[in-house]
Design an enzyme around this catalytic site. Sequence first.
Site, PDB file in Angstrom:
ATOM      1  N   ASP A 200      82.911  53.559 -67.271  1.00  0.00           N
ATOM      2  CA  ASP A 200      83.242  54.690 -66.393  1.00  0.00           C
ATOM      3  C   ASP A 200      84.667  55.114 -66.706  1.00  0.00           C
ATOM      4  O   ASP A 200      85.231  54.699 -67.729  1.00  0.00           O
ATOM      5  CB  ASP A 200      83.050  54.293 -64.916  1.00  0.00           C
ATOM      6  CG  ASP A 200      82.597  55.481 -64.077  1.00  0.00           C
ATOM      7  OD1 ASP A 200      83.332  56.478 -64.036  1.00  0.00           O
ATOM      8  OD2 ASP A 200      81.509  55.416 -63.479  1.00  0.00           O
ATOM      9  N   HIS A 270      82.510  61.057 -66.795  1.00  0.00           N
ATOM     10  CA  HIS A 270      82.930  59.689 -66.447  1.00  0.00           C
ATOM     11  C   HIS A 270      83.378  58.909 -67.692  1.00  0.00           C
ATOM     12  O   HIS A 270      83.108  57.715 -67.820  1.00  0.00           O
ATOM     13  CB  HIS A 270      81.800  58.935 -65.736  1.00  0.00           C
ATOM     14  CG  HIS A 270      81.654  59.322 -64.290  1.00  0.00           C
ATOM     15  ND1 HIS A 270      82.591  58.992 -63.342  1.00  0.00           N
ATOM     16  CD2 HIS A 270      80.682  60.022 -63.634  1.00  0.00           C
ATOM     17  CE1 HIS A 270      82.197  59.471 -62.152  1.00  0.00           C
ATOM     18  NE2 HIS A 270      81.056  60.104 -62.310  1.00  0.00           N
ATOM     19  N   GLU A 337      77.607  63.757 -62.489  1.00  0.00           N
ATOM     20  CA  GLU A 337      78.926  64.284 -62.124  1.00  0.00           C
ATOM     21  C   GLU A 337      79.779  64.688 -63.331  1.00  0.00           C
ATOM     22  O   GLU A 337      80.957  64.353 -63.409  1.00  0.00           O
ATOM     23  CB  GLU A 337      79.691  63.240 -61.287  1.00  0.00           C
ATOM     24  CG  GLU A 337      78.995  62.907 -59.988  1.00  0.00           C
ATOM     25  CD  GLU A 337      79.724  61.827 -59.191  1.00  0.00           C
ATOM     26  OE1 GLU A 337      79.770  61.950 -57.973  1.00  0.00           O
ATOM     27  OE2 GLU A 337      80.230  60.848 -59.779  1.00  0.00           O
TER      28      GLU A 337
HETATM   29  C1  ACM Z   1      76.574  58.508 -58.622  1.00  0.00           C
HETATM   30  O1  ACM Z   1      76.715  58.006 -57.488  1.00  0.00           O
HETATM   31  N1  ACM Z   1      77.492  59.335 -59.107  1.00  0.00           N
HETATM   32  C2  ACM Z   1      75.432  58.209 -59.433  1.00  0.00           C
END
Ligand code: ACM
Length: 546
Positions: A200, A270, A337
């Site tokens: 991440d 991410h 995201e």
């Molecule tokens: C997430 O909670 N962004 C998968």
Amino acid sequence: MAAIFAISSIAGLAQERQFNIIPEPVEISATGNATYQIGRNTPVFVSETGLQFSADYLADYMNRYLGIPLQIEKAKPSKRKTAPKARPAMFSGILLIDKKNSEVSGGYKLSITADKGVLIEGNDAAGVFYGIQTLIQLLPTRAGVLPILPSVQIVDYPRFAYRGMHLDVVRHFFPVDFIKKYIDYLALHKLNYFHWHLTDDQAWRVEMKCRPELTQQGSVREGEIFGLYPGKYEPLPYGGYYTHEDVREIVSYAAERQITVIPEIDIPGHCMAVLATYPQFSTTPDEPKKCALTWGIFNKFNNVLAPKPEVFDFLKDVFSELCDLFPGQYIHVGGDECAKRWWEESEDTQRFMQEHNLKDEKALQSYFIHFVQQVVNGKGKTLIGWDEILEGGISEDCVVMNWRRPASGVKALKTGHRTIFTCSAWSYFNLKESRTQIEIAPRGPLSLEKVYEFQIVPDSLKSEQEKLIWGAQGCLWTEYIPTTWKAEFAIFPRMSALSENVWSPLKKKDWNNFARKVETQVERYELWGARYSDAFFRMQDIERKR
Ligand code: ACM
């Protein structure tokens, strides 16, 4: 040898007996008042060597938590393809048999009789292992109490084939020993997939032989992050990663416990830890990059991969290595995201989109996912992604993990995708459990009852869409969970509620009965030395006082 007791004087014991098994089995019937006592050195027989692990697991549990050693009788290797039809004559003890039938994987029958003892017949090895888990739930919850078992017949099998728990090891790193403990907790709840979130913005936590810099540079951030979102960092380097050897150890530990590990490398967003290692992979290569020092989605800091040839080479290398390292069928690509402003603002990216006929940034996101899917499929594996992967269109054989509202899961089902439900409002155990709970998180609450009542099958689906529901999962994101005790505190008792929701048949789902059983389950957590939240009991106290 085991002693046998018949407590016929306690009239009605069998009829009135309440069991405290989580998850609730499909059928459970008391078959008399007589009981069977497991004693020191009660023998355990297995029908074949493939069940030896289950026998050893039971013996280890009995010895470790109850101080009672069992006598394992080693199976003789046999060429027989089918299971023995009946238990051996004159047998008394614990007998494990793999029936190797074609019924539901993980199903089993458990019979306890006063004269013969315990018989567990699994449809397969997983079924035998789950039978052991149920037997464990019939045992005392304290050492020093005799394990006197009731005469009972249990028939059981899972409602869903996918029963998962996720763990984010990026925001905070957890050592191999804790990962194994976490896997043990899954096993004790008949969960069978461990979703391991390995990369991440804050770090890259799995060794890549093809790109050693990823962990040399990308596994350490300059500071530990304190305080509420987005947090402030204190300049203490914070790091950690898993070597190939660690991964192999964890994968095999999980496999013995009937658990498949699903690794996640999160792209194309991410990716700040990737960009900290390779700034040239971003749309802003001249800006200095670091592993993230706050939490968030990062519209402010660039954390998105740019569509460049060297980035696609990178993706091919790391996902190929990941496929080779993890023997399971499934690889998770993340896909959530992705802050698209970085692509919108990049001339090179816009040119790439034009050249490849990609009409918008959602289509570019799909292009990335599709690229990784081809690598993963080329290795004979199947891709899973968070539900954003649907946005620009994705091929049918991708599995969708629905973390946002259930409507996204319904969309996935209606477009023909196998779907796992882990909708955040019901399934994110990093949310605090009650309004007043301060230990783990600013957001929530997500009560035990809400987890239990999550409706895994949405209304108004056609039967062929319903069949695509693979199962459900709980997630643990660890921004506010820096320690192992907080991780346990966050998952218990909510993971127990998840396990019943995803295993037990709908007609057996009964919140009041579950709420009663939690009192015994808490004794088990204590026996295992696990921390748990008492928010549920406090809420009950408040309600009682009203
Ligand atoms: C997430 O909670 N962004 C998968």
